[in-house]
Design a protein around this motif. Sequence first.
Motif, PDB file in Angstrom:
ATOM      1  N   THR A  95       0.745  -1.076   0.143  1.00 42.92           N
ATOM      2  CA  THR A  95      -0.159   0.079  -0.158  1.00 42.92           C
ATOM      3  C   THR A  95       0.874   1.273  -0.009  1.00 42.92           C
ATOM      4  O   THR A  95       0.586   2.053  -0.719  1.00 42.92           O
ATOM      5  CB  THR A  95      -1.095  -0.116   1.168  1.00 42.92           C
ATOM      6  OG1 THR A  95      -1.883  -1.526   1.211  1.00 42.92           O
ATOM      7  CG2 THR A  95      -1.713   1.376   1.372  1.00 42.92           C
ATOM      8  N   GLU A  96       1.969   1.067   0.868  1.00 40.77           N
ATOM      9  CA  GLU A  96       2.773   2.345   0.760  1.00 40.77           C
ATOM     10  C   GLU A  96       3.442   2.443  -0.408  1.00 40.77           C
ATOM     11  O   GLU A  96       3.737   3.701  -1.031  1.00 40.77           O
ATOM     12  CB  GLU A  96       3.868   2.047   1.998  1.00 40.77           C
ATOM     13  CG  GLU A  96       3.328   2.253   3.240  1.00 40.77           C
ATOM     14  CD  GLU A  96       4.270   1.943   4.484  1.00 40.77           C
ATOM     15  OE1 GLU A  96       5.261   1.433   4.271  1.00 40.77           O
ATOM     16  OE2 GLU A  96       4.004   2.080   5.619  1.00 40.77           O
ATOM     17  N   GLU A  97       3.925   1.356  -1.086  1.00 41.29           N
ATOM     18  CA  GLU A  97       4.549   1.465  -2.421  1.00 41.29           C
ATOM     19  C   GLU A  97       3.461   2.002  -3.542  1.00 41.29           C
ATOM     20  O   GLU A  97       4.361   2.981  -4.215  1.00 41.29           O
ATOM     21  CB  GLU A  97       5.083   0.166  -2.942  1.00 41.29           C
ATOM     22  CG  GLU A  97       6.129  -0.468  -2.250  1.00 41.29           C
ATOM     23  CD  GLU A  97       6.431  -1.851  -2.142  1.00 41.29           C
ATOM     24  OE1 GLU A  97       5.830  -2.560  -2.851  1.00 41.29           O
ATOM     25  OE2 GLU A  97       7.621  -2.187  -1.521  1.00 41.29           O
ATOM     26  N   ALA A  98       2.327   1.489  -3.296  1.00 39.61           N
ATOM     27  CA  ALA A  98       1.301   1.982  -4.529  1.00 39.61           C
ATOM     28  C   ALA A  98       1.099   3.466  -4.155  1.00 39.61           C
ATOM     29  O   ALA A  98       0.955   4.237  -5.374  1.00 39.61           O
ATOM     30  CB  ALA A  98       0.082   0.997  -4.280  1.00 39.61           C
ATOM     31  N   THR A  99       0.893   3.868  -3.054  1.00 37.28           N
ATOM     32  CA  THR A  99       0.821   5.286  -2.710  1.00 37.28           C
ATOM     33  C   THR A  99       1.985   6.215  -3.304  1.00 37.28           C
ATOM     34  O   THR A  99       1.973   7.078  -3.942  1.00 37.28           O
ATOM     35  CB  THR A  99       0.567   5.701  -1.244  1.00 37.28           C
ATOM     36  OG1 THR A  99      -0.704   4.994  -0.941  1.00 37.28           O
ATOM     37  CG2 THR A  99       0.443   7.071  -0.877  1.00 37.28           C
ATOM     38  N   ALA A 100       3.386   5.873  -2.827  1.00 34.46           N
ATOM     39  CA  ALA A 100       4.561   6.296  -3.361  1.00 34.46           C
ATOM     40  C   ALA A 100       4.471   6.456  -4.844  1.00 34.46           C
ATOM     41  O   ALA A 100       4.859   7.408  -5.574  1.00 34.46           O
ATOM     42  CB  ALA A 100       5.608   5.950  -2.668  1.00 34.46           C
ATOM     43  N   ALA A 101       4.155   5.416  -5.534  1.00 37.53           N
ATOM     44  CA  ALA A 101       4.415   5.312  -6.976  1.00 37.53           C
ATOM     45  C   ALA A 101       3.399   6.134  -7.696  1.00 37.53           C
ATOM     46  O   ALA A 101       3.500   6.713  -8.762  1.00 37.53           O
ATOM     47  CB  ALA A 101       4.208   3.653  -7.484  1.00 37.53           C
ATOM     48  N   GLN A 102       1.958   6.398  -7.321  1.00 38.58           N
ATOM     49  CA  GLN A 102       1.074   7.037  -7.684  1.00 38.58           C
ATOM     50  C   GLN A 102       1.659   8.479  -7.580  1.00 38.58           C
ATOM     51  O   GLN A 102       1.236   9.483  -8.561  1.00 38.58           O
ATOM     52  CB  GLN A 102      -0.544   6.899  -7.132  1.00 38.58           C
ATOM     53  CG  GLN A 102      -1.555   7.492  -7.858  1.00 38.58           C
ATOM     54  CD  GLN A 102      -1.749   7.140  -9.332  1.00 38.58           C
ATOM     55  OE1 GLN A 102      -1.616   5.869  -9.455  1.00 38.58           O
ATOM     56  NE2 GLN A 102      -1.766   8.161 -10.089  1.00 38.58           N
ATOM     57  N   ALA A 103       1.984   9.083  -6.369  1.00 39.56           N
ATOM     58  CA  ALA A 103       2.497  10.285  -6.151  1.00 39.56           C
ATOM     59  C   ALA A 103       3.586  10.483  -7.214  1.00 39.56           C
ATOM     60  O   ALA A 103       3.475  11.712  -7.748  1.00 39.56           O
ATOM     61  CB  ALA A 103       3.080  10.395  -4.928  1.00 39.56           C
ATOM     62  N   ALA A 104       4.582   9.644  -7.441  1.00 47.01           N
ATOM     63  CA  ALA A 104       5.432   9.861  -8.639  1.00 47.01           C
ATOM     64  C   ALA A 104       4.935  10.131  -9.913  1.00 47.01           C
ATOM     65  O   ALA A 104       5.394  11.000 -10.753  1.00 47.01           O
ATOM     66  CB  ALA A 104       6.505   8.737  -8.471  1.00 47.01           C
ATOM     67  N   ALA A 105       3.900   9.100 -10.048  1.00 54.10           N
ATOM     68  CA  ALA A 105       3.341   9.217 -11.376  1.00 54.10           C
ATOM     69  C   ALA A 105       2.541  10.606 -11.761  1.00 54.10           C
ATOM     70  O   ALA A 105       2.750  11.123 -12.805  1.00 54.10           O
ATOM     71  CB  ALA A 105       2.268   7.887 -11.610  1.00 54.10           C
ATOM     72  N   ASP A 106       1.776  11.070 -10.696  1.00 54.89           N
ATOM     73  CA  ASP A 106       1.190  12.471 -10.754  1.00 54.89           C
ATOM     74  C   ASP A 106       2.135  13.430 -11.099  1.00 54.89           C
ATOM     75  O   ASP A 106       2.014  14.488 -11.774  1.00 54.89           O
ATOM     76  CB  ASP A 106       0.303  12.564  -9.544  1.00 54.89           C
ATOM     77  CG  ASP A 106      -0.592  11.686  -9.480  1.00 54.89           C
ATOM     78  OD1 ASP A 106      -1.011  11.199 -10.227  1.00 54.89           O
ATOM     79  OD2 ASP A 106      -1.216  11.607  -8.270  1.00 54.89           O
ATOM     80  N   ARG A 107       3.307  13.546 -10.352  1.00 55.29           N
ATOM     81  CA  ARG A 107       4.344  14.408 -10.732  1.00 55.29           C
ATOM     82  C   ARG A 107       4.923  14.400 -11.874  1.00 55.29           C
ATOM     83  O   ARG A 107       5.081  15.478 -12.534  1.00 55.29           O
ATOM     84  CB  ARG A 107       5.621  14.370  -9.264  1.00 55.29           C
ATOM     85  CG  ARG A 107       5.079  14.631  -8.039  1.00 55.29           C
ATOM     86  CD  ARG A 107       6.488  14.702  -7.023  1.00 55.29           C
ATOM     87  NE  ARG A 107       7.068  13.673  -7.137  1.00 55.29           N
ATOM     88  CZ  ARG A 107       7.059  12.672  -6.042  1.00 55.29           C
ATOM     89  NH1 ARG A 107       5.870  12.839  -5.247  1.00 55.29           N
ATOM     90  NH2 ARG A 107       7.428  11.556  -6.143  1.00 55.29           N
TER      91      ARG A 107
END
Length: 410
Positions: A95-107
């Motif tokens: 879950t933490e990885e998915a949240t971080a990956a989505q944040a990176a994708a948004d940036r």
Amino acid sequence: MTERTTRRTLLLAFASAVPVAALAGLQGSAAADPVYPSQGDVDAAQSAADAKAAQVASLQAQLAAQQDALDAAQTKLSVAAEDYDEARALLQQRTEEATAAQAAADRAAAAYAQARTALGRVASEQYRGVSDGWSPLATVVTTGDIEGYVNGQATLDHVAGNRADVQQEAADAKALAQSTAAQAAAAKTAQEDATTKAAAARAVAQQAADAANSVVASTQQQTDALLAQLATLQQTTVQLEQQRQAGLEAERQAAAAAAAQAAAQAAARASSAGGGSAASVRRAAAPTAGAGTAVDWALAQLGKPYVWAADGPDSFDCSGLTMQAWAAAGVSLPHSSRMQYSGQAKVDLADLAPGDLVFYATDTSNPSTIHHVGMVIAPGTMVEAPHTGANVRTSSIYRSGLMSLGTRPS
């Protein structure tokens, strides 16, 4: 010697050999013969004694079988509970990885959008310069202004170079956006998979817990009945039989502890003689600061019940207790005995210090089968949240399934 004297001597000898109560039955019939048990009576008594002994042995065997069944049920729950703890910890990571990956994708997507805007602006500026009819070459032809031509050409070159830079930046931003979007999608899929596995592991653990609770209840009822029968057969009390069974269980545990200690020492000697895993295992340094705080915190939980997947404040499972104890000392551990083993520096059993963790597995050569953890509080002694039906307690570290290495959290 007269006949009268002889008879008197025989009577005195008989009286000294026969109990008074027996002689009392002979009074009034001086001529009656003493009554002795017949061979049939002896055989019947022996048969009854043998039957009683067989019944006692059978009851004792039933009690031992019940204990084995209870141990098996508790171990099955311990394994299932650890499977769930591990799955839940992995779900948290995913879950933490998915949240971080989505944040990176948004940036990355935002950066790509800015690059496209910049590219459009540069293209628009260059288009306006040409469409306005301005040309450095036309200027020098019509005015003879060579200096103006040179300056104008430099401006066009700058614009062209800037446009190339912006195009490259836009291309890089697009590639990064696509890459991070793919990573975010993969992380989301992994999270969904971890969610499914955690739910399945929880269902299995609940079934194992229900079964273990049932075995605990039925074992207590059957044990009470068997102890009552033993008390009757051996002409004792249920309380004495309970004390006797407790003593027998203590002897069994002591024997198991001695065997486990001998096995651990043998494994340590073999590892030392053959090089073992010393070269491939990260070894712990000096005892971790705060270990005393962790031990004190764990000991303050004595008497609180074991509940699978619990991490306090009123109940704990094994890794929930050690996780919270070390959290009190400022060290973060996952709620999983397997991860507490794999993620920490190792220490030999002979070098264990208070605060170190010891582990138990169904296969001591395979860390993935670890299902229990305890915290060392003194040489050979640990505090643990043991199993269903029991409370947080202190006990010997030596028992079946002890891993040959402990860990030192830091």
